[in-house]
Design an enzyme around this catalytic site. Structure first.
Site, PDB file in Angstrom:
ATOM      1  N   LYS A   1       0.838  -1.195   0.000  1.00  0.00           N
ATOM      2  CA  LYS A   1       0.000   0.000   0.000  1.00  0.00           C
ATOM      3  C   LYS A   1       0.887   1.263   0.000  1.00  0.00           C
ATOM      4  CE  LYS A   1      -3.922  -2.277   0.038  1.00  0.00           C
ATOM      5  NZ  LYS A   1      -3.812  -3.674   0.339  1.00  0.00           N
TER       6      LYS A   1
HETATM    7  C1  LIG Z   1      -5.090  -4.621   0.811  1.00  0.00           C
HETATM    8  C2  LIG Z   1      -6.568  -4.671   0.727  1.00  0.00           C
HETATM    9  C3  LIG Z   1      -7.354  -5.277   1.713  1.00  0.00           C
HETATM   10  C4  LIG Z   1      -6.795  -6.099   2.844  1.00  0.00           C
HETATM   11  O1  LIG Z   1      -5.875  -5.456   3.617  1.00  0.00           O
HETATM   12  P1  LIG Z   1      -4.798  -6.349   4.427  1.00  0.00           P
HETATM   13  O2  LIG Z   1      -4.087  -5.309   5.216  1.00  0.00           O
HETATM   14  O3  LIG Z   1      -3.944  -7.045   3.427  1.00  0.00           O
HETATM   15  O4  LIG Z   1      -5.550  -7.281   5.288  1.00  0.00           O
HETATM   16  C5  LIG Z   1      -8.735  -5.214   1.605  1.00  0.00           C
HETATM   17  N1  LIG Z   1      -9.320  -4.575   0.582  1.00  0.00           N
HETATM   18  C6  LIG Z   1      -8.606  -3.987  -0.391  1.00  0.00           C
HETATM   19  C7  LIG Z   1      -9.315  -3.288  -1.491  1.00  0.00           C
HETATM   20  C8  LIG Z   1      -7.201  -4.030  -0.362  1.00  0.00           C
HETATM   21  O5  LIG Z   1      -6.514  -3.471  -1.349  1.00  0.00           O
END
Ligand SMILES: *Cc1c(COP(=O)(O)O)cnc(C)c1O
Length: 374
Positions: A184
């Site tokens: 992210k």
């Molecule tokens: C990354 C992501 C998640 C999950 O987040 P984690 O921190 O990996 O559990 C959920 N929804 C979207 C759209 C994402 O990009």
């Protein structure tokens, strides 16, 4: 010449952050503590003063948001089929029923007309997802929620730094969930945070993340809800604090890289190659990803292999959730959400991370054009 491999995403942790993590590890307090509190305060400041609580993943953040919203067995929750499977899994996790609405072919986000058409008397909440950081029409979203008295749990996992008409995503709205997973825009290695509406929801969030416990005095301890083990560590929060120092620069750089992608693809790219570019938005999106939809004539796996031969990493985000086995077993079928199925089959994510430079973008664009010309 053998060019170096260009990945599609890459976290960057600066030396000051690495030193700060070292300090936490030496301090004698490595789990949730002062760094978590400082990180929550910094996130709150960034998000217009709203209350923020952190967790150890974006997934559990979403699950806890649904619990805070009182979503459970017998309730329906509407979301998009084009997201990471976590978005729908958390609906099942709290015992509710996922309902999908097809996506808009241009934004690739949930189509708000179809979302409204999917509302039934059992609908309790909606989960919009801002794919690659591009928000939906937030005014329309909240007008629909108000009209039908629904809770909104925003899956803003990809949208820290994005805005809507000058207001940051997370600085307004109902429950807003972010992820700090490694790829992210801002990471804590793994982690997430939830923006809540008031002190009662913050207390509930704290209970759900740590076994439902409330402490009082020196030895008072009570448990009145079933919580889990979802707290963020100070080690992770120290990474997050170091990352947040760069959020403005990261968002600005990603917007500039996206602009460079558009400039290099050129205005005739879609007509010439039959591929679809993303929405050219430089105000709202934080450009978490730069995604193309390939023409049907070229299978995605072939495209990915040929890009790999040119040392360019390609991601795909995401396969339609409703066609995964767990969801097929719940009655979902091919043909139910045709736009999501077409986009999910052909979407690719090109390299996008803030320490890339313009020549990396040019290399990626040249490779895409060359593969699409074959
Ligand atoms: C990354 C992501 C998640 C999950 O987040 P984690 O921190 O990996 O559990 C959920 N929804 C979207 C759209 C994402 O990009």
């Amino acid at each position: 010449m053998n060019p170096t491999f260009l990945p599609f995403a890459k976290p960057t942790i600066d030396e000051a952050t690495i030193a700060a993590v070292g300090e936490v590890l030496r301090s004698g307090w490595i789990t949730s503590g002062p760094k978590v509190q400082a990180f929550e305060a910094l996130l709150s400041e960034y998000l217009g003063g709203r209350t923020v609580r952190t967790f150890n993943s974006g997934t559990c953040t979403m699950e806890i948001a649904l619990r805070i919203a009182g979503v459970g067995s017998g309730d329906e929750v509407i979301t998009t089929p084009i997201s990471w499977v976590a978005t729908a899994n958390v609906i099942l996790e709290v015992g509710a029923t996922p309902v999908f609405a097809d996506i808009d072919p241009v934004t690739r986000n949930i189509d708000l007309d179809k979302l409204e058409a999917a509302i039934t008397p059992r609908t309790k909440a909606i989960i919009p997802v801002y794919l690659s950081g591009l928000p939906v029409d937030m005014d329309r979203l909240y007008a629909i929620a108000a009209k039908h008295k629904l809770r909104v749990v925003e899956d803003a996992a990809q949208a820290l730094g994005s805005s809507w008409n000058g207001k940051r995503i997370g600085s307004f709205g109902d429950l807003v969930s972010f992820s700090f997973q490694a790829n992210k825009n801002i990471t804590t290695t793994e982690g997430g945070c939830l923006v809540v509406n008031h002190a009662d929801e913050a207390r509930l969030a704290e209970k759900y993340r740590l076994q439902g416990v409330t402490r009082s005095g020196f030895d008072g301890l009570e448990v009145d809800v079933l919580g889990g083990k979802f707290n963020m560590t100070d080690v992770a929060a120290a990474v997050g604090l170091g990352q947040m120092a760069h959020i403005e620069a990261v968002t600005t750089k990603r917007r500039a890289l996206a602009q460079h992608y558009f400039a290099n693809f050129g205005s005739d790219f879609e007509a010439r190659y039959g591929a679809q570019l993303p929405v050219a938005d430089f105000e709202n999106s934080n450009w978490h990803m730069y995604q193309l939809v390939l023409p049907e004539r070229l299978p995605r796996a072939v495209f990915m292999e040929k890009m790999m031969e040119k040392q360019i990493g390609i991601g795909y985000h995401y396969p339609p959730i409703h066609l995964l086995k767990l969801y097929r077993e719940r009655g979902f079928r091919e043909g139910m959400f045709p736009v999501a199925e077409r986009v999910g089959r052909q979407i690719v994510s090109l390299p996008m991370f803030h320490v890339m430079n313009e020549s990396d973008v040019e290399r990626a664009v040249d490779a895409v054009k060359s593969v699409l010309s074959q």
